[in-house]
Design a protein around this motif. Structure first.
Motif, PDB file in Angstrom:
ATOM      1  N   TYR A 110       0.829  -1.206   0.000  1.00  0.00           N
ATOM      2  CA  TYR A 110       0.000   0.000   0.000  1.00  0.00           C
ATOM      3  C   TYR A 110       0.867   1.261   0.000  1.00  0.00           C
ATOM      4  N   ASP A 111       1.959   1.218   0.733  1.00  0.00           N
ATOM      5  CA  ASP A 111       2.832   2.390   0.799  1.00  0.00           C
ATOM      6  C   ASP A 111       3.407   2.708  -0.578  1.00  0.00           C
ATOM      7  N   LEU A 138       0.563   4.104  -2.881  1.00  0.00           N
ATOM      8  CA  LEU A 138       0.193   5.484  -2.576  1.00  0.00           C
ATOM      9  C   LEU A 138       1.289   6.456  -2.989  1.00  0.00           C
ATOM     10  N   TYR A 168       0.472   9.528  -5.246  1.00  0.00           N
ATOM     11  CA  TYR A 168       0.406  10.757  -4.439  1.00  0.00           C
ATOM     12  C   TYR A 168       1.807  11.241  -4.111  1.00  0.00           C
ATOM     13  N   ILE A 223      -6.596   6.081  -2.529  1.00  0.00           N
ATOM     14  CA  ILE A 223      -6.335   6.117  -1.084  1.00  0.00           C
ATOM     15  C   ILE A 223      -7.565   5.678  -0.292  1.00  0.00           C
ATOM     16  N   PHE A 240       1.395   6.282   5.942  1.00  0.00           N
ATOM     17  CA  PHE A 240       0.716   6.768   4.738  1.00  0.00           C
ATOM     18  C   PHE A 240       0.623   8.288   4.799  1.00  0.00           C
ATOM     19  N   CYS A 259      -1.836  10.538   4.427  1.00  0.00           N
ATOM     20  CA  CYS A 259      -3.155  11.198   4.537  1.00  0.00           C
ATOM     21  C   CYS A 259      -3.022  12.615   5.082  1.00  0.00           C
TER      22      CYS A 259
END
Length: 553
Positions: free
Chosen positions: A272-273, A276, A280, A291, A314, A316
């Motif tokens: 996931y890292d 993203l 992003y 995301i 992450f 966010c």
């Protein structure tokens, strides 16, 4: 602070046990639990033999192992392929350098040399600590690993795979690729871990984005031809490479995720890292629903470590979306997910989260989080304190500033000029009720004391004209005429600055409030001596608002 202290205590205990095992060689536990006993770290087998070499390899004594191997070769004693491969494993893991244990022992011997004074010992110790925290050593040309590999009478796939992975680990990607070609020419097959290392090395082998993706596909095709089953780390290495492939990475990364799903491989946090980061990256954060899908997935699961890159950091908070940040925070608190952030990354996460709260949330919510988190959950940075002060200013809750100042002193931020300027500016910008003004004046007194104290290891804080003006205003508003005059007369002259008209007007108000005509006259004389345009106005105010004797007039 508690967590950092706890971790430091664990490390200190491990160090003492490893350095002085002779004091921990008695077994008091009944029943005896071997895994809880200290390891035997000194070689027990004497002489030149393969068994002694195996023992030193097991104890991770790099230099001793190489020396003993050379002695065996010189004596004409054959060393088995399995033992030689184990030695290559050791050398490639440490990059032909010394293991941590050997470094510590050498450092200890250096520091205990006679004639080395205490200050030199401390300097050497700090240098060693910085060195031990530095990045992995680089792969040296014709090092022991390469030398031993070349003289091996027999090599198998393990020999080649170990060399390739060691070269990639220590930055010799081009050599690793050449070694892989030699391996194919010798008709050996690579294992999945070697392919993972080669895929991760692709960005260092090709410069153009498309060429990187094409080379990664070559390795994937070789895996299929050699019937090597990819694992989670294979896909994570591929995504990590796509992070450095620009638009090609964005166009191909979702296909990689679909392939993982087809093989029934669950993503890890590193997956996931990487994903993203691809979508992003940098300051130009594009609007994408990826995301949201990632958070939907993360919220349902409690993760276990599967990849060295696994982490919950992450971005966010970088997206300036408070709802996403709350969702990530909730996911991080699920199960043991919080353990995927070490102390530094955890503190960085909370720092970003708190700065986002200061920017986006109501002040009551901000203060609630601040009281709950600091300093037990995270250690605020100077930027966090600055963000908090700005949030208090925006919400008109400046009465909280004195408690923030107390926290600043505990956090060691009492000598940060940027924070002191902001603090003083907010407190002196306008008048407040008497109780608040008294608290502000107490803060100003503390700040003045910090400027005037100087220790042997601390450089004195330098006053600025604006800081002196703020302190004078705060003293004047609570009737502390003498303190205000001392700052204005002594400190302003010391740094060759002139008080502003507001500072002199409010000092005159203070002198009137405390019935100190002498101080008012001193102010007029000071303004006149400096040739200020306001001197005549101050003189008129003094004559009008004070009862002066003939001598004073």
């Amino acid at each position: 602070l508690y967590s950092l202290s706890k971790e430091a205590g664990r490390n200190a205990a491990k160090y003492i046990i490893k350095q002085f095992p002779q004091y921990f060689d008695k077994t008091f536990a009944e029943p005896n639990i071997p895994c809880l006993m200290p390891e035997t770290l000194t070689p027990q087998i004497e002489g030149v033999s393969e068994e002694a070499l195996k023992e030193r390899i097991h104890l991770r004594r790099v230099k001793d192992s190489v020396d003993l191997f050379d002695q065996l070769v010189q004596a004409g004693t054959p060393v088995s392929l399995e033992t030689t491969n184990s030695l290559l494993d050791l050398l490639c893991f440490y990059g032909d350098g010394e293991s941590t244990l050997e470094k510590q022992e050498e450092q200890k011997e250096d520091l205990e040399e006679p004639g080395v004074n205490a200050s030199e010992q401390k300097a050497q110790k700090r240098q060693f600590q910085r060195g031990s925290q530095s990045s992995d050593s680089r792969w040296r040309e014709n090092n022991n690993a390469e030398r031993i590999f070349k003289i091996m009478p027999e090599r198998n796939a393990h020999s080649y795979c170990t060399m390739i992975r060691g070269m990639v680990k220590h930055g010799a990607s081009a050599k690793a690729y050449d070694m892989y070609i030699d391996m194919l020419n010798e008709r050996h097959k690579a294992d999945v871990h070697t392919f993972n290392a080669l895929i991760a090395a692709v960005p260092y082998l090709k410069e153009r984005f498309l060429e990187r993706w094409e080379l990664a596909k070559v390795f994937l095709n070789h895996m299929a031809q050699q019937e090597v089953q990819p694992n989670l780390l294979t896909f994570n290495a591929l995504l990590k490479t796509l992070r450095r492939c620009g638009g090609v990475g964005r166009s191909m990364s979702l296909s990689v995720i679909k392939e993982m799903e087809a093989l029934d491989i669950e993503p890890s946090l590193a997956t996931y890292d990487h994903l993203l980061y691809i979508f992003y990256r940098g300051v130009d954060l594009c609007s994408s629903g990826i995301i949201l899908e990632v958070l939907d997935d993360v919220e349902k699961r409690s993760f276990i470590p599967q990849d060295p890159d696994d982490g919950m950091d992450f971005n966010c908070c970088d997206l300036k979306d408070i709802k996403l940040a709350y969702r990530l925070n909730k996911a991080m608190e699920k199960g043991d997910n919080w353990k995927f952030l070490d102390m530094d990354r955890l503190n960085a996460y909370w720092s970003k989260f708190f700065s986002l709260l200061c920017m986006m949330e109501q002040i009551d919510v901000v203060l609630k989080w601040y009281k709950e988190m600091s300093p037990s959950v995270f250690y605020p940075t100077p930027k966090n304190i600055l963000d908090l002060l700005q949030a208090l200013d925006a919400a008109n809750h400046l009465e909280v500033i004195p408690s923030v100042w107390e926290d600043m002193k505990q956090l060691g931020f009492s000598r940060r000029n940027d924070l002191l300027e902001e603090l003083l500016s907010l407190m002196s910008r306008e008048r407040h009720p008497d109780e608040i003004q008294l608290a502000f004046a107490k803060c100003a007194e503390d700040i003045k004391a910090f400027h005037e104290q100087s220790g042997r290891e601390q450089a004195p804080l330098e006053w600025t004209g604006s800081a002196l003006g703020h302190v004078t205003l705060l003293f004047s508003r609570v009737g502390r005429t003498q303190d205000a005059w001392y700052v204005m007369m002594e400190r302003f002259q010391q740094i060759n600055r002139i008080p502003t008209d507001q500072v002199m007007d409010e000092f005159l108000d203070c002198a009137k409030q405390t019935n100190c005509p002498d101080e008012a006259i001193k102010l007029v004389k000071l303004a006149a001596s400096l040739g200020l345009p306001s001197s005549q106005r101050l003189k008129s105010r003094t004559e009008k608002e004070f009862e002066l004797s003939e001598k004073q007039r």
